[in-house]
Scaffold this motif. Structure first.
Motif, short mmCIF file in Angstrom:
data_model
loop_
_atom_site.label_atom_id
_atom_site.label_comp_id
_atom_site.label_asym_id
_atom_site.label_seq_id
_atom_site.Cartn_x
_atom_site.Cartn_y
_atom_site.Cartn_z
N VAL A 9 7.25 3.55 85.33
CA VAL A 9 7.10 4.74 86.17
C VAL A 9 5.87 5.50 85.72
O VAL A 9 5.36 5.31 84.61
CB VAL A 9 8.34 5.67 86.08
CG1 VAL A 9 9.61 4.92 86.45
CG2 VAL A 9 8.47 6.30 84.69
N MET A 10 5.41 6.39 86.61
CA MET A 10 4.38 7.35 86.21
C MET A 10 5.01 8.71 86.24
O MET A 10 5.87 8.98 87.08
CB MET A 10 3.23 7.33 87.20
CG MET A 10 2.09 6.48 86.74
SD MET A 10 0.57 7.09 87.47
CE MET A 10 -0.05 8.12 86.18
N CYS A 11 4.57 9.57 85.34
CA CYS A 11 5.13 10.92 85.32
C CYS A 11 4.00 11.92 85.15
O CYS A 11 3.04 11.68 84.42
CB CYS A 11 6.14 11.03 84.18
SG CYS A 11 7.01 12.60 84.23
N ASP A 12 4.13 13.05 85.86
CA ASP A 12 3.11 14.11 85.74
C ASP A 12 3.59 15.21 84.78
O ASP A 12 3.09 16.32 84.81
CB ASP A 12 2.79 14.69 87.12
CG ASP A 12 4.01 15.35 87.76
OD1 ASP A 12 5.08 15.38 87.12
OD2 ASP A 12 3.90 15.83 88.90
N GLY A 13 4.59 14.88 83.97
CA GLY A 13 5.15 15.87 83.05
C GLY A 13 6.51 16.35 83.54
O GLY A 13 7.33 16.85 82.77
N LYS A 14 6.76 16.16 84.84
CA LYS A 14 7.98 16.67 85.45
C LYS A 14 8.56 15.67 86.47
O LYS A 14 9.70 15.27 86.37
CB LYS A 14 7.61 17.96 86.20
CG LYS A 14 8.66 19.03 86.17
CD LYS A 14 8.10 20.30 86.80
CE LYS A 14 8.98 21.50 86.61
NZ LYS A 14 9.53 21.72 85.30
N GLY A 78 1.99 10.30 82.08
CA GLY A 78 1.42 8.96 81.92
C GLY A 78 2.39 7.89 82.38
O GLY A 78 3.31 8.18 83.14
N PHE A 79 2.14 6.68 81.91
CA PHE A 79 3.00 5.56 82.28
C PHE A 79 4.11 5.42 81.25
O PHE A 79 3.84 5.39 80.05
CB PHE A 79 2.21 4.25 82.29
CG PHE A 79 1.17 4.18 83.38
CD1 PHE A 79 1.55 3.87 84.68
CD2 PHE A 79 -0.16 4.43 83.11
CE1 PHE A 79 0.60 3.81 85.69
CE2 PHE A 79 -1.11 4.36 84.12
CZ PHE A 79 -0.73 4.06 85.41
N LEU A 80 5.34 5.32 81.73
CA LEU A 80 6.46 5.03 80.85
C LEU A 80 7.03 3.68 81.29
O LEU A 80 7.41 3.51 82.45
CB LEU A 80 7.53 6.11 80.94
CG LEU A 80 8.71 5.95 79.98
CD1 LEU A 80 8.26 6.10 78.53
CD2 LEU A 80 9.81 6.97 80.29
N TYR A 81 7.05 2.75 80.36
CA TYR A 81 7.51 1.39 80.65
C TYR A 81 8.83 1.20 79.93
O TYR A 81 8.88 1.24 78.70
CB TYR A 81 6.43 0.44 80.13
CG TYR A 81 6.75 -1.03 79.99
CD1 TYR A 81 7.95 -1.51 79.46
CD2 TYR A 81 5.79 -1.97 80.34
CE1 TYR A 81 8.18 -2.86 79.32
CE2 TYR A 81 6.02 -3.33 80.18
CZ TYR A 81 7.22 -3.76 79.68
OH TYR A 81 7.44 -5.11 79.52
N ALA A 82 9.89 1.01 80.71
CA ALA A 82 11.19 0.72 80.11
C ALA A 82 11.45 -0.78 80.27
O ALA A 82 11.45 -1.29 81.39
CB ALA A 82 12.29 1.52 80.78
N ASN A 98 7.62 1.63 76.24
CA ASN A 98 6.20 1.61 75.91
C ASN A 98 5.53 2.73 76.70
O ASN A 98 5.93 3.02 77.83
CB ASN A 98 5.54 0.29 76.33
CG ASN A 98 6.11 -0.89 75.58
OD1 ASN A 98 6.11 -0.90 74.35
ND2 ASN A 98 6.60 -1.89 76.28
N CYS A 99 4.52 3.34 76.10
CA CYS A 99 3.77 4.38 76.82
C CYS A 99 2.50 3.74 77.38
O CYS A 99 1.38 4.03 76.92
CB CYS A 99 3.43 5.54 75.90
SG CYS A 99 4.91 6.32 75.29
N ARG A 100 2.68 2.82 78.30
CA ARG A 100 1.57 2.08 78.90
C ARG A 100 2.14 1.26 80.04
O ARG A 100 3.33 1.20 80.26
CB ARG A 100 0.92 1.15 77.88
CG ARG A 100 1.91 0.17 77.25
CD ARG A 100 1.20 -0.88 76.41
NE ARG A 100 2.11 -1.72 75.67
CZ ARG A 100 2.79 -2.74 76.15
NH1 ARG A 100 2.69 -3.05 77.43
NH2 ARG A 100 3.59 -3.45 75.40
N MET A 101 1.25 0.58 80.76
CA MET A 101 1.73 -0.40 81.73
C MET A 101 2.00 -1.71 80.98
O MET A 101 1.85 -1.76 79.76
CB MET A 101 0.69 -0.58 82.82
CG MET A 101 0.48 0.69 83.61
SD MET A 101 -0.62 0.46 85.00
CE MET A 101 0.45 -0.28 86.20
#
Ligand code: GLY
Length: 238
Positions: A9-14, A78-82, A98-101
């Motif tokens: 997913v991508m997140c803008d902080g919220k 940013g990108f959150l990879y579960a 992971n904090c990336r794609m």
């Protein structure tokens, strides 16, 4: 127990914007045999992530994680990879964040993304809160994308560099050859890393995408190249 899938997913902080789902193949050899690698191929969407599993992953994993970080005063942008494990009953567990794609999940995901990635990145980090993700929608190609990784001689233990790559096809609307471990020297494209290329194709069915990806890589050659011939088999079996 279960099947692994990548939920990015991508997140803008919220606000969270899920990307298309994907699955990669980690083992070097066909039928998921041989040593683990960073990924020998991937496809999107991942049929194992049914609408119910998707809703569950958002509700039980992604949203609590994003909300938790916001509550702790460290909002995530940013990108959150579960990395998920999905059992036959549709229960979802988290293997890793992971904090990336993902690589190679990104390649089929990007092949399907119709929205300009730059617009997404700018919206995620906009200083003006109104410009962020609230009204933002991602547009996806409905077709399946499959990416086949072509790895270097000796990968993953001791990959060689410097082999000449011949026969690279022209990119088209349906096929993109993503370069990862390559370099240009004296007008020639050479290998320069373990996972060298990811030949990514779109198709109306998983089988058609798979066929086009393998047809497109037929002409590519470098010494000791390695690739799997069954990328996407789990999606085809569903
Ligand atoms: N393909 C697995 C990863 O990017 O972590």
């Amino acid at each position: 127990q279960g099947e692994e899938a990548s939920f990015i997913v991508m997140c803008d902080g919220k606000t969270v914007l899920p990307l298309a789902t994907s699955q990669d193949h980690k083992r070097l050899l066909d039928a998921d045999q041989g040593p683990n690698t960073g990924g020998m191929g991937a496809y999107s969407p991942a049929p194992v992530v049914t609408p119910e599993v998707h809703a569950r992953a958002m509700r039980e994993i992604i949203l609590p994680t994003i909300k938790g970080m916001e509550k702790d005063g460290i909002p995530f942008t940013g990108f959150l990879y579960a990395g998920l494990m999905i059992d036959p009953q549709g229960h979802v567990k988290t293997l890793e964040f992971n904090c990336r794609m993902g690589d190679p999940e990104t390649q089929p995901i990007m092949a399907r993304l119709k929205t300009d990635l730059v617009d997404v990145l700018l919206a995620a980090t906009a200083t003006n809160a109104e410009a962020r993700f609230d009204d933002f929608e991602l547009e996806w190609d409905r077709r399946t994308a499959i990416g086949v990784v072509m790895a270097a001689h000796g990968y993953p233990m001791s990959p060689l560099k410097g082999d000449v790559i011949n026969g690279l096809p022209q990119d088209s609307d349906d096929v993109v050859v993503f370069h990862a471990g390559t370099q240009m020297k004296d007008g020639q494209v050479l290998t320069s890393g373990g996972r060298v290329l990811c030949v990514t194709a779109l198709g109306g069915t998983v089988k058609l995408a798979q066929q086009l990806a393998y047809d497109s890589l037929k002409g590519i050659h470098f010494d000791g190249m390695q690739y799997r011939s069954d990328i996407g088999y789990r999606a085809i079996a569903r």
